[in-house]
Design an enzyme around this catalytic site. Structure first.
Site, PDB file in Angstrom:
ATOM      1  N   ARG A  51       0.994  -1.052  -1.566  1.00 45.50           N
ATOM      2  CA  ARG A  51       1.545  -2.021  -0.597  1.00 45.50           C
ATOM      3  C   ARG A  51       1.436  -3.468  -1.043  1.00 45.50           C
ATOM      4  NH1 ARG A  51       0.544   2.245   1.668  1.00 45.50           N
ATOM      5  NH2 ARG A  51      -1.245   2.140   0.293  1.00 45.50           N
ATOM      6  N   THR A  52       0.259  -3.886  -1.450  1.00 46.87           N
ATOM      7  CA  THR A  52       0.064  -5.316  -1.685  1.00 46.87           C
ATOM      8  C   THR A  52       0.919  -5.785  -2.853  1.00 46.87           C
ATOM      9  OG1 THR A  52      -2.188  -4.968  -0.913  1.00 46.87           O
ATOM     10  CG2 THR A  52      -1.694  -7.103  -1.905  1.00 46.87           C
ATOM     11  N   LYS A  80      -8.789  -5.633 -23.831  1.00 45.80           N
ATOM     12  CA  LYS A  80      -9.341  -6.095 -25.123  1.00 45.80           C
ATOM     13  C   LYS A  80     -10.485  -7.066 -24.915  1.00 45.80           C
ATOM     14  CE  LYS A  80      -4.569  -6.276 -26.671  1.00 45.80           C
ATOM     15  NZ  LYS A  80      -3.552  -7.309 -26.902  1.00 45.80           N
ATOM     16  N   ARG A 101      -5.397  -9.073  -7.778  1.00 47.20           N
ATOM     17  CA  ARG A 101      -6.358  -8.098  -7.230  1.00 47.20           C
ATOM     18  C   ARG A 101      -7.332  -7.747  -8.346  1.00 47.20           C
ATOM     19  NH1 ARG A 101      -5.034  -2.846  -3.736  1.00 47.20           N
ATOM     20  NH2 ARG A 101      -4.839  -4.539  -2.243  1.00 47.20           N
ATOM     21  N   HIS A 129      -9.695  -9.643   1.723  1.00 44.23           N
ATOM     22  CA  HIS A 129      -8.287  -9.281   1.481  1.00 44.23           C
ATOM     23  C   HIS A 129      -7.448 -10.124   2.445  1.00 44.23           C
ATOM     24  CE1 HIS A 129      -4.741  -7.173   0.448  1.00 44.23           C
ATOM     25  NE2 HIS A 129      -5.155  -5.916   0.555  1.00 44.23           N
TER      26      HIS A 129
HETATM   27  N1   CP Z   1      -3.457  -2.338   2.262  1.00 42.99           N
HETATM   28  C1   CP Z   1      -3.558  -2.370   0.919  1.00 42.99           C
HETATM   29  O1   CP Z   1      -4.211  -3.228   0.323  1.00 42.99           O
HETATM   30  O2   CP Z   1      -2.890  -1.351   0.297  1.00 42.99           O
HETATM   31  P1   CP Z   1      -2.765  -1.190  -1.289  1.00 42.99           P
HETATM   32  O3   CP Z   1      -4.144  -0.904  -1.814  1.00 42.99           O
HETATM   33  O4   CP Z   1      -1.784  -0.071  -1.501  1.00 42.99           O
HETATM   34  O5   CP Z   1      -2.263  -2.508  -1.826  1.00 42.99           O
END
Ligand code: CP
Length: 307
Positions: A51-52, A80, A101, A129
């Site tokens: 999703r993100t 590396k 991320r 998040h």
């Molecule tokens: N909600 C969320 O962070 O989903 P993903 O891990 O798929 O990005």
């Protein structure tokens, strides 16, 4: 230049403006089709995501911009041994904004210190998040018409669930918010959330382990999966993973206008039979994530709202 590392990086007023913009985008999508023509978003994902990452990419494409990036540490020079600091210096030469991320808490903060483009924290370890939180706030506001005077149940892995930590920090800034924190003893919220966020602000909350008893009180139920990837020991994960399974029987205990949110992915904490319940809002929530990320990209790039 601004970054988004923590939900508190935006004031309540700024969040309200961002959600207003996201709502306008939702209802007038074609109007925004070229506002980021020529701009590039880099998605730097050192951890898996559906999703993100893809909603960020969809958001930039919807705005007329382009995207580049990597979907795993293995496919980048991190494999590396390149540091986050060096990587972001390089990405600053290639893109106008980036979403990162990373499994290590604080990695996006480090990146922001070496970056010459806005850095968005797209999830750092078990920490925060913030773009999921903006998505959650838009979902709650769109469905209930408010972000205050709500009893919010948060259920599952409250220890490792970074979406939980960000959501609590964001919601305590609104009036009349009460929490029912539902988890096994081992997965309770970290003590810094309890003392520095809830206790310090005098927020009304209960920590319980029984979901059935909590259900009738709730305006929102935020379900979360048990975060397998953050456990040190598989035995503990197996013992705790099915602590809560929301099914139609449990839904009978809830208010008629209680909404269920989940950041997803779901494992088996919400039975698929619940998907048909009109109160199940988690797939709509994922759609709101695109609009809110479009609004965020525009805000951080200081792109004017089109007439
Ligand atoms: N909600 C969320 O962070 O989903 P993903 O891990 O798929 O990005």
């Amino acid at each position: 230049m601004r970054h988004l590392l923590n939900p508190l990086d935006f004031s309540v007023e700024e969040i309200s403006q961002l959600l207003d913009l996201a709502s306008d985008i939702e209802h007038n999508l074609p109007k925004y089709a070229h506002v980021c023509d020529g701009k590039k978003l880099a998605t730097l994902f050192y951890e898996p995501s559906t999703r993100t990452r893809l909603s960020f990419e969809a958001a930039m494409l919807n705005l007329g911009g382009s995207v580049l990036g990597f979907a795993s540490a293995d496919s980048s020079s991190a494999a590396k041994g390149e540091s986050v600091a060096d990587t972001i210096r390089i990405i600053s030469c290639y893109a106008d904004i980036c979403a990162m991320r990373h499994p290590k808490e604080g990695a996006p903060l480090v990146a922001s210190q070496f970056s010459s483009i806005p850095v968005i924290n797209a999830g750092d370890g078990g920490h925060q998040h913030p773009t999921q939180t903006l998505t959650d706030l838009m979902t709650i506001r769109s469905l209930t018409g408010r972000l205050d005077n709500l009893t919010v149940g948060i259920c599952g892995d409250l220890k490792f669930g970074r979406t939980v930590h960000s959501l609590i920090e964001a919601l305590v800034r609104y009036t009349g918010i009460r929490f029912v924190l539902i988890s096994p003893q081992e997965l309770r919220i970290p003590s810094y959330i309890r003392t520095d966020v809830l206790d310090r602000k005098g927020i009304e909350y209960q920590e319980v382990d029984n979901l059935d008893e909590a259900m009738p009180k709730l305006d929102i139920l935020y379900m979360t999966r048990v975060q397998k990837e953050r456990f040190f020991n598989e035995e503990d994960y197996i013992r705790l993973k099915d602590s809560y399974i929301l099914d139609n029987k449990k839904m009978q205990l809830a208010k008629k206008d209680m909404y269920i949110l989940h950041p997803l992915p779901r494992v088996n904490e919400i039975s698929v039979e619940v998907d048909k319940d009109p109160r199940a809002a988690y797939f709509r929530q994922a759609q709101y994530g695109v609009y809110v990320r479009m609004a965020l990209i525009m805000t951080l790039l200081e792109v004017a709202k089109p007439c």
